[in-house]
Design an enzyme around this catalytic site. Structure first.
Site, PDB file in Angstrom:
ATOM      1  N   LEU A   1      26.287  30.522  50.799  1.00  0.00           N
ATOM      2  CA  LEU A   1      25.599  31.790  50.506  1.00  0.00           C
ATOM      3  C   LEU A   1      24.184  31.556  49.995  1.00  0.00           C
ATOM      4  O   LEU A   1      23.849  31.873  48.864  1.00  0.00           O
ATOM      5  CB  LEU A   1      26.424  32.607  49.504  1.00  0.00           C
ATOM      6  N   HIS A   2      23.352  30.979  50.847  1.00  0.00           N
ATOM      7  CA  HIS A   2      21.949  30.791  50.508  1.00  0.00           C
ATOM      8  C   HIS A   2      21.200  32.103  50.747  1.00  0.00           C
ATOM      9  O   HIS A   2      21.804  33.100  51.143  1.00  0.00           O
ATOM     10  CB  HIS A   2      21.358  29.668  51.342  1.00  0.00           C
ATOM     11  N   ALA A   3      19.892  32.047  50.518  1.00  0.00           N
ATOM     12  CA  ALA A   3      19.114  33.284  50.512  1.00  0.00           C
ATOM     13  C   ALA A   3      19.341  34.159  51.755  1.00  0.00           C
ATOM     14  O   ALA A   3      19.588  35.350  51.644  1.00  0.00           O
ATOM     15  CB  ALA A   3      17.636  32.972  50.351  1.00  0.00           C
TER      16      ALA A   3
END
Lengths: 88, 588
Positions: free
Chosen positions: A14-16
């Protein structure tokens, strides 16, 4: 209230970018949407909350939706995870 | 010809401080310089304050979407997604609810409440110890700044300090802490409103071979993110949103510049010898471990000045003994054939002001900097000395103390070194017990007491930048007076000459570091005064080698022996122009 448990498939977790996609999708529903990772619960409509989960590939995530459109919300959000947030 | 082609262009003028041509989109960089305090509001104004907060969020969001659109068209969708995340930060229910809550419960103004919420998030992130999130701190700060700008009705540029795309950086001013974090691949060029030829922005730009223009009025406020500019780092021109014809013209010039650079690089392998077979050691000035590779690339005889304060700037806190040791050890291992001088921390002045707890001073150049700082912060000083001494077991290192103005500073510093050595011996750790310890001569008082300093110094190194600044009382970063900053001033040349003479008399080796040594005229004068050891920006080494090759040191010494008899800078400049031009015409 409905809930589902999924495993994060995409490499970046769940990166940017995935977080932004998730927040946008969650926000499009009237239902409250919550994510839970390792007993930490966050509002799926809060980018800060989602980012702070710091969830990586392979992490187990419980998605909960509560409201009139909870079924549809859960289905679409689950699909987003399943599709690996369009990576690759 | 340039003027003809530019006659319909928006051209801004400044001072070219690092040659080269850069063409591309701008990135406006800045720092907030205000503090937010709690302004209490009345109960009946709470609703209005919350509305004001929402308006600022909306305005900031519009800005972000505008940038997103522009980046998306200019660079592609891929680069724009981060702005999507940025705009979502502004819609975050957590941030909005908490801010509103503080406004309501504490009768707080919106900016104070918002900043408090933001800082809370930043603290939590710090606590989470997640590298990826730590990188996102910059995004959050940047977005937060945009909202604060609207709330405070200021137009301070963004706080983004991390570039994701290759761009030309435009700023009011760049602090050494900012330039230390620049990555060459991501920076095409630098343009600032403040600064001079010898300000740190200029030094770093030249060291990194990034074209730069300083002293361009209002450039950071008059450009928009994404504007296209051409920068000519030699002529000091900035052309805003140029026509295709102008771009084409400059693309040609850029090509020519790169070819010339290649030609100069072909001098790298030349021996460092004069016509009459005198060796002139050309050593490198460096500030980071990444630059060590330049020694071999540009044919440097070791390092004449390792400015260690930039190690300190990078991490934003004092690096541990181990971190420093690794850097110095690598340096030592590369210093087998030649030696390398490590200058201890020169913090303060215009150098590093980002370390927490450093007081704001009215006169930082005359304040608590360099050796003065180290002698009161003996823990920091000893940590650095320990790291250097441990590294000295791996190669030829020398230690140099900056800003020495009296004999006591030198003797006290040496007592501290002895203490550290004793500790190391007791722990059975190896080090070079005979490591040379030298004085940086950069304050006029040090020149005048050089004979005394020679008794406690194994070598001298003249730091011309500060020596000029302190002798002529000129802040080299102040563009109103920087024209006075000139090593050809007779007083400066006399002080340099005097130091060299004391060196000869007392058998103390004298080297010169500082910009003068890397300047063709400056290098010639120094060689003519008898210096055989110059330390300069590694990129300047090939040019100076090419010059040295044609120098007869005896003739040169004779030629300039009376140069300090001239009474004015102007006369010296005239003399230099007429008598020395033959030496460096081939590189012009």
């Amino acid at each position: 209230m409905k809930e589902e448990t999924i495993i994060i498939k995409n490499e970046l977790g769940l990166h940017a970018r995935p977080a932004a996609m998730l927040v946008k999708l969650s926000t499009s529903f009237d239902s409250e949407v919550e994510l839970e990772v390792n007993e930490i619960k966050v509002n799926a409509k809060s980018i800060m909350g989602v980012l702070m989960l710091g969830a990586n590939q392979g992490t187990e995530v419980i998605i909960r939706a509560n409201g009139d459109d909870e079924e549809q919300a859960l289905k679409e959000i689950k699909q987003l995870f399943e599709d690996g947030f369009g990576e690759k | 010809m340039d003027f003809e082609i530019l006659k319909n262009s928006d051209v801004r003028y400044g001072l070219g401080v690092s040659p080269g041509i850069a063409i591309g989109s701008v990135f406006i960089y800045g720092k907030p310089f205000f503090k937010i305090s709690l302004r209490k509001i009345t109960d009946e104004n709470i609703t209005a304050e919350i509305a004001r907060f929402h308006l600022a969020l909306k305005q900031a969001k519009e800005d972000i979407l505008k940038i997103k659109g522009k980046v998306s068209t200019d660079l592609g969708e891929k680069y724009a997604f981060i702005f999507e995340a940025h705009s979502l930060i502004l819609e975050d229910p957590k941030i909005i609810d908490n801010t509103e809550k503080i406004i309501r419960e504490n009768n707080s103004c919106a900016e104070y409440a918002f900043e408090k919420v933001l800082n809370g998030i930043l603290k939590t992130i710090e606590f989470l110890d997640n590298d990826y999130l730590a990188e996102r701190v910059i995004d959050i700060k940047d977005v937060g700044q945009k909202v604060l700008n609207y709330l405070l009705e200021t137009d301070i540029p963004n706080t983004l300090s991390e570039l994701r795309i290759s761009a030309l950086i435009v700023a009011r001013d760049l602090m050494p802490g900012d330039t230390a974090s620049l990555e060459k691949e991501k920076v095409k060029g630098l343009v600032t409103e403040l600064g001079s030829y010898t300000s740190h922005t200029a030094i770093i730009a030249r060291a990194m071979e990034i074209p730069a223009v300083v002293g361009v009025k209002n450039i950071s406020t008059s450009l928009q993110f994404g504007d296209k500019i051409i920068l000519d780092g030699k002529k000091g021109l900035v052309i805003v949103n140029p026509s295709d014809e102008v771009i084409k013209h400059y693309e040609n010039l850029q090509k020519k510049h790169l070819e010339k650079k290649k030609y100069l690089l072909s001098f790298t392998k030349l021996p460092q010898k004069t016509v009459d077979n005198k060796t002139i050691h050309l050593r490198a000035n460096i500030e980071s471990v990444d630059e060590l590779k330049l020694l071999a690339e540009y044919g440097a005889h070791g390092i004449g000045l390792f400015r260690t304060e930039y190690l300190f700037a990078r991490g934003r806190k004092f690096p541990s003994e181990e971190t420093q040791f690794e850097v110095y050890k690598k340096t030592a291992q590369l210093s087998k054939d030649y030696s390398s001088i490590i200058r201890t921390l020169d913090i303060g002045g215009d150098k590093i002001d980002i370390i927490e707890g450093m007081p704001q001073e009215k006169n930082p150049f005359l304040g608590w900097r360099a050796i003065r700082f180290c002698l009161t912060n003996t823990d920091i000083f000893k940590t650095q000395l320990r790291a250097i001494l441990r590294a000295s077991a791996f190669g030829n290192l020398k230690i140099m103390f900056p800003m020495i103005s009296s004999i006591e500073e030198m003797t006290t510093a040496k007592v501290i070194i002895k203490e550290v050595m004793k500790d190391l011996s007791e722990s059975g750790i190896e080090y070079d017990a005979n490591i040379p310890i030298g004085t940086m001569i950069e304050i006029p008082s040090a020149v005048l007491i050089a004979e005394s300093l020679a008794k406690v110094s194994d070598f001298f190194s003249i730091g011309t930048n500060d020596l000029i600044q302190y002798t002529l009382a000129v802040d080299r970063g102040n563009e109103r007076v920087s024209y006075l900053y000139n090593y050809l001033h007779p007083a400066v040349l006399k002080l340099i000459k005097q130091t060299i003479e004391v060196g000869k008399k007392t058998k103390t080796p004298v080297s010169v570091c500082g910009e003068m040594a890397g300047d063709p005229v400056g290098a010639l004068l120094l060689i003519g005064f008898g210096v055989r050891d110059l330390s300069l920006n590694p990129f300047a080494i090939p040019i100076i080698k090419e010059i040295i090759k044609n120098v007869n040191s005896v003739e040169l010494e004779k030629l300039i022996q009376n140069i300090t008899d001239f009474e004015s800078t102007e006369e010296i400049e005239g003399f230099v122009r007429s008598k020395l031009k033959d030496y460096f015409k081939m590189i012009d």
